[in-house]
Design a protein around this motif. Sequence first.
Motif, PDB file in Angstrom:
ATOM      1  N   MET A  11      27.186  -2.065 -26.531  1.00 18.16           N
ATOM      2  CA  MET A  11      26.051  -1.970 -25.639  1.00 18.16           C
ATOM      3  C   MET A  11      25.617  -0.522 -25.543  1.00 18.16           C
ATOM      4  O   MET A  11      26.420   0.387 -25.721  1.00 18.16           O
ATOM      5  N   ARG A  12      24.373  -0.342 -25.237  1.00 11.32           N
ATOM      6  CA  ARG A  12      23.803   1.001 -25.222  1.00 11.32           C
ATOM      7  C   ARG A  12      23.305   1.387 -23.827  1.00 11.32           C
ATOM      8  O   ARG A  12      22.753   0.565 -23.109  1.00 11.32           O
ATOM      9  N   ILE A  13      23.528   2.657 -23.500  1.00 13.71           N
ATOM     10  CA  ILE A  13      23.074   3.239 -22.239  1.00 13.71           C
ATOM     11  C   ILE A  13      22.325   4.526 -22.563  1.00 13.71           C
ATOM     12  O   ILE A  13      22.824   5.352 -23.330  1.00 13.71           O
ATOM     13  N   CYS A  14      21.144   4.688 -21.987  1.00  9.91           N
ATOM     14  CA  CYS A  14      20.384   5.924 -22.135  1.00  9.91           C
ATOM     15  C   CYS A  14      20.421   6.696 -20.822  1.00  9.91           C
ATOM     16  O   CYS A  14      20.238   6.109 -19.749  1.00  9.91           O
ATOM     17  N   ILE A  15      20.644   7.994 -20.927  1.00 10.60           N
ATOM     18  CA  ILE A  15      20.655   8.860 -19.752  1.00 10.60           C
ATOM     19  C   ILE A  15      19.543   9.891 -19.923  1.00 10.60           C
ATOM     20  O   ILE A  15      19.585  10.717 -20.834  1.00 10.60           O
ATOM     21  N   PHE A  16      18.544   9.814 -19.051  1.00  7.40           N
ATOM     22  CA  PHE A  16      17.420  10.749 -19.069  1.00  7.40           C
ATOM     23  C   PHE A  16      17.639  11.816 -18.017  1.00  7.40           C
ATOM     24  O   PHE A  16      18.089  11.518 -16.907  1.00  7.40           O
ATOM     25  N   GLY A  17      17.286  13.056 -18.362  1.00 12.52           N
ATOM     26  CA  GLY A  17      17.432  14.104 -17.373  1.00 12.52           C
ATOM     27  C   GLY A  17      17.080  15.474 -17.903  1.00 12.52           C
ATOM     28  O   GLY A  17      16.354  15.624 -18.887  1.00 12.52           O
ATOM     29  N   ASP A  18      17.644  16.462 -17.240  1.00 12.26           N
ATOM     30  CA  ASP A  18      17.343  17.862 -17.487  1.00 12.26           C
ATOM     31  C   ASP A  18      18.593  18.579 -18.010  1.00 12.26           C
ATOM     32  O   ASP A  18      19.475  17.948 -18.594  1.00 12.26           O
ATOM     33  N   SER A  19      18.677  19.887 -17.782  1.00 10.08           N
ATOM     34  CA  SER A  19      19.809  20.662 -18.300  1.00 10.08           C
ATOM     35  C   SER A  19      21.134  20.266 -17.664  1.00 10.08           C
ATOM     36  O   SER A  19      22.187  20.418 -18.283  1.00 10.08           O
ATOM     37  N   ILE A  20      21.098  19.745 -16.445  1.00  7.10           N
ATOM     38  CA  ILE A  20      22.344  19.287 -15.811  1.00  7.10           C
ATOM     39  C   ILE A  20      22.831  18.012 -16.495  1.00  7.10           C
ATOM     40  O   ILE A  20      24.025  17.819 -16.695  1.00  7.10           O
ATOM     41  N   THR A  21      21.918  17.168 -16.905  1.00  7.66           N
ATOM     42  CA  THR A  21      22.287  15.992 -17.696  1.00  7.66           C
ATOM     43  C   THR A  21      22.782  16.428 -19.074  1.00  7.66           C
ATOM     44  O   THR A  21      23.788  15.924 -19.577  1.00  7.66           O
ATOM     45  N   ALA A  26      27.432  13.696 -18.563  1.00  9.81           N
ATOM     46  CA  ALA A  26      26.954  12.624 -19.449  1.00  9.81           C
ATOM     47  C   ALA A  26      27.832  12.495 -20.692  1.00  9.81           C
ATOM     48  O   ALA A  26      28.130  11.385 -21.136  1.00  9.81           O
ATOM     49  N   ASP A  27      28.263  13.623 -21.247  1.00  6.00           N
ATOM     50  CA  ASP A  27      29.136  13.538 -22.418  1.00  6.00           C
ATOM     51  C   ASP A  27      30.539  13.069 -22.036  1.00  6.00           C
ATOM     52  O   ASP A  27      31.208  12.401 -22.825  1.00  6.00           O
ATOM     53  N   ARG A  28      30.994  13.401 -20.837  1.00  8.87           N
ATOM     54  CA  ARG A  28      32.265  12.846 -20.353  1.00  8.87           C
ATOM     55  C   ARG A  28      32.157  11.320 -20.252  1.00  8.87           C
ATOM     56  O   ARG A  28      33.070  10.589 -20.630  1.00  8.87           O
ATOM     57  N   LEU A  29      31.027  10.838 -19.741  1.00  6.76           N
ATOM     58  CA  LEU A  29      30.804   9.397 -19.645  1.00  6.76           C
ATOM     59  C   LEU A  29      30.760   8.770 -21.036  1.00  6.76           C
ATOM     60  O   LEU A  29      31.342   7.701 -21.263  1.00  6.76           O
ATOM     61  N   LYS A  30      30.105   9.442 -21.959  1.00  7.16           N
ATOM     62  CA  LYS A  30      30.022   8.951 -23.335  1.00  7.16           C
ATOM     63  C   LYS A  30      31.417   8.779 -23.935  1.00  7.16           C
ATOM     64  O   LYS A  30      31.734   7.733 -24.511  1.00  7.16           O
ATOM     65  N   VAL A  31      32.254   9.792 -23.808  1.00  8.31           N
ATOM     66  CA  VAL A  31      33.626   9.730 -24.335  1.00  8.31           C
ATOM     67  C   VAL A  31      34.398   8.600 -23.659  1.00  8.31           C
ATOM     68  O   VAL A  31      35.096   7.820 -24.316  1.00  8.31           O
ATOM     69  N   ASN A  76      22.718  10.761 -24.554  1.00  7.59           N
ATOM     70  CA  ASN A  76      22.411  11.818 -23.594  1.00  7.59           C
ATOM     71  C   ASN A  76      21.045  12.384 -23.968  1.00  7.59           C
ATOM     72  O   ASN A  76      20.907  13.124 -24.936  1.00  7.59           O
ATOM     73  N   LEU A  77      20.033  12.018 -23.188  1.00 11.14           N
ATOM     74  CA  LEU A  77      18.663  12.429 -23.462  1.00 11.14           C
ATOM     75  C   LEU A  77      18.205  13.504 -22.479  1.00 11.14           C
ATOM     76  O   LEU A  77      17.030  13.587 -22.125  1.00 11.14           O
ATOM     77  N   GLY A  78      19.155  14.317 -22.048  1.00  7.03           N
ATOM     78  CA  GLY A  78      18.832  15.437 -21.169  1.00  7.03           C
ATOM     79  C   GLY A  78      18.197  16.566 -21.965  1.00  7.03           C
ATOM     80  O   GLY A  78      18.638  16.881 -23.064  1.00  7.03           O
ATOM     81  N   LEU A 127      18.448  -2.300 -23.683  1.00  7.07           N
ATOM     82  CA  LEU A 127      19.616  -1.515 -23.296  1.00  7.07           C
ATOM     83  C   LEU A 127      20.387  -2.203 -22.185  1.00  7.07           C
ATOM     84  O   LEU A 127      19.826  -2.986 -21.415  1.00  7.07           O
ATOM     85  N   GLY A 128      21.655  -1.865 -22.071  1.00  6.66           N
ATOM     86  CA  GLY A 128      22.443  -2.345 -20.946  1.00  6.66           C
ATOM     87  C   GLY A 128      22.104  -1.588 -19.679  1.00  6.66           C
ATOM     88  O   GLY A 128      22.093  -2.137 -18.589  1.00  6.66           O
ATOM     89  N   GLY A 129      21.801  -0.290 -19.834  1.00  2.00           N
ATOM     90  CA  GLY A 129      21.502   0.501 -18.658  1.00  2.00           C
ATOM     91  C   GLY A 129      20.716   1.756 -18.962  1.00  2.00           C
ATOM     92  O   GLY A 129      20.769   2.285 -20.075  1.00  2.00           O
ATOM     93  N   ILE A 130      19.974   2.195 -17.953  1.00  2.00           N
ATOM     94  CA  ILE A 130      19.259   3.462 -17.997  1.00  2.00           C
ATOM     95  C   ILE A 130      19.645   4.229 -16.751  1.00  2.00           C
ATOM     96  O   ILE A 130      19.571   3.699 -15.633  1.00  2.00           O
ATOM     97  N   LEU A 131      20.062   5.464 -16.948  1.00  2.00           N
ATOM     98  CA  LEU A 131      20.370   6.352 -15.834  1.00  2.00           C
ATOM     99  C   LEU A 131      19.364   7.490 -15.855  1.00  2.00           C
ATOM    100  O   LEU A 131      19.048   8.026 -16.928  1.00  2.00           O
ATOM    101  N   PHE A 132      18.861   7.827 -14.691  1.00  2.00           N
ATOM    102  CA  PHE A 132      17.948   8.961 -14.534  1.00  2.00           C
ATOM    103  C   PHE A 132      18.627   9.996 -13.649  1.00  2.00           C
ATOM    104  O   PHE A 132      19.088   9.674 -12.555  1.00  2.00           O
ATOM    105  N   ALA A 133      18.657  11.232 -14.122  1.00  2.00           N
ATOM    106  CA  ALA A 133      19.190  12.353 -13.349  1.00  2.00           C
ATOM    107  C   ALA A 133      18.192  13.499 -13.510  1.00  2.00           C
ATOM    108  O   ALA A 133      18.352  14.360 -14.363  1.00  2.00           O
ATOM    109  N   ILE A 134      17.157  13.443 -12.713  1.00  2.91           N
ATOM    110  CA  ILE A 134      16.025  14.360 -12.892  1.00  2.91           C
ATOM    111  C   ILE A 134      15.471  14.745 -11.530  1.00  2.91           C
ATOM    112  O   ILE A 134      15.588  13.978 -10.582  1.00  2.91           O
ATOM    113  N   GLY A 135      14.896  15.934 -11.458  1.00  2.00           N
ATOM    114  CA  GLY A 135      14.221  16.327 -10.229  1.00  2.00           C
ATOM    115  C   GLY A 135      14.455  17.765  -9.794  1.00  2.00           C
ATOM    116  O   GLY A 135      13.656  18.331  -9.059  1.00  2.00           O
TER     117      GLY A 135
END
Length: 185
Positions: A1-11, A23-28, A39-41, A65-73
């Motif tokens: 399954m695939r998860i996309c994480i959208f965000g900025d430099s913190i992502t 995000a890379d810790r989550l990926k591992v 990791n689309l940060g 996708l199974g999930g989309i996470l947004f970490a932006i703002g």
Amino acid sequence: MRICIFGDSITWGEGDKEIGGWADRLKVHLMERDFSVYNLGIRGDTSAGVLDRFKQEIAARSRKLGGILFAIGINDCLQGVSVEEFQNNMRTLMELSPEFADTTIMIGLTRTTDTSANEKIEQFNKELEVLCRERKVLFIPMFDLFATDDLTKDGLHPSPTGYKKMFERIKLVLEPLLPVMTVDQ
């Protein structure tokens, strides 16, 4: 399954020389369960930037996708974007996401060492949390997570310890949702 994480430099993981942020810790962590995490940060990105590239990034992954996470703002706050514009962008992302993923999660903004910036960040977080409640989207708060030593010298980006704290909180919330995110379509 695939998860996309959208965000900025913190992502993206700016300042983390150990592994590349939360995000890379989550990926591992999820690789052992056959999840692909993208990791689309992008450094400097804003909610408008994520909105501009959202459909193209999703199309590149071809299936639902199974999930989309947004970490932006955080950049919205620091670049003077109005709360209303931020809300509109986030509302639109929340409206678009169910077409492409079964689960949408919003990651709250983190604190900095700048007191005046933190006031605006808290305001953005409150508005994002209200929007998530209205839209029935999961919101994971981050503002309360860091002590000063959890940030790098720039006062904005988490240190490896800060990123690990973010990962642990996100993992705790995400784990019970994984079974419903496991069927590729």
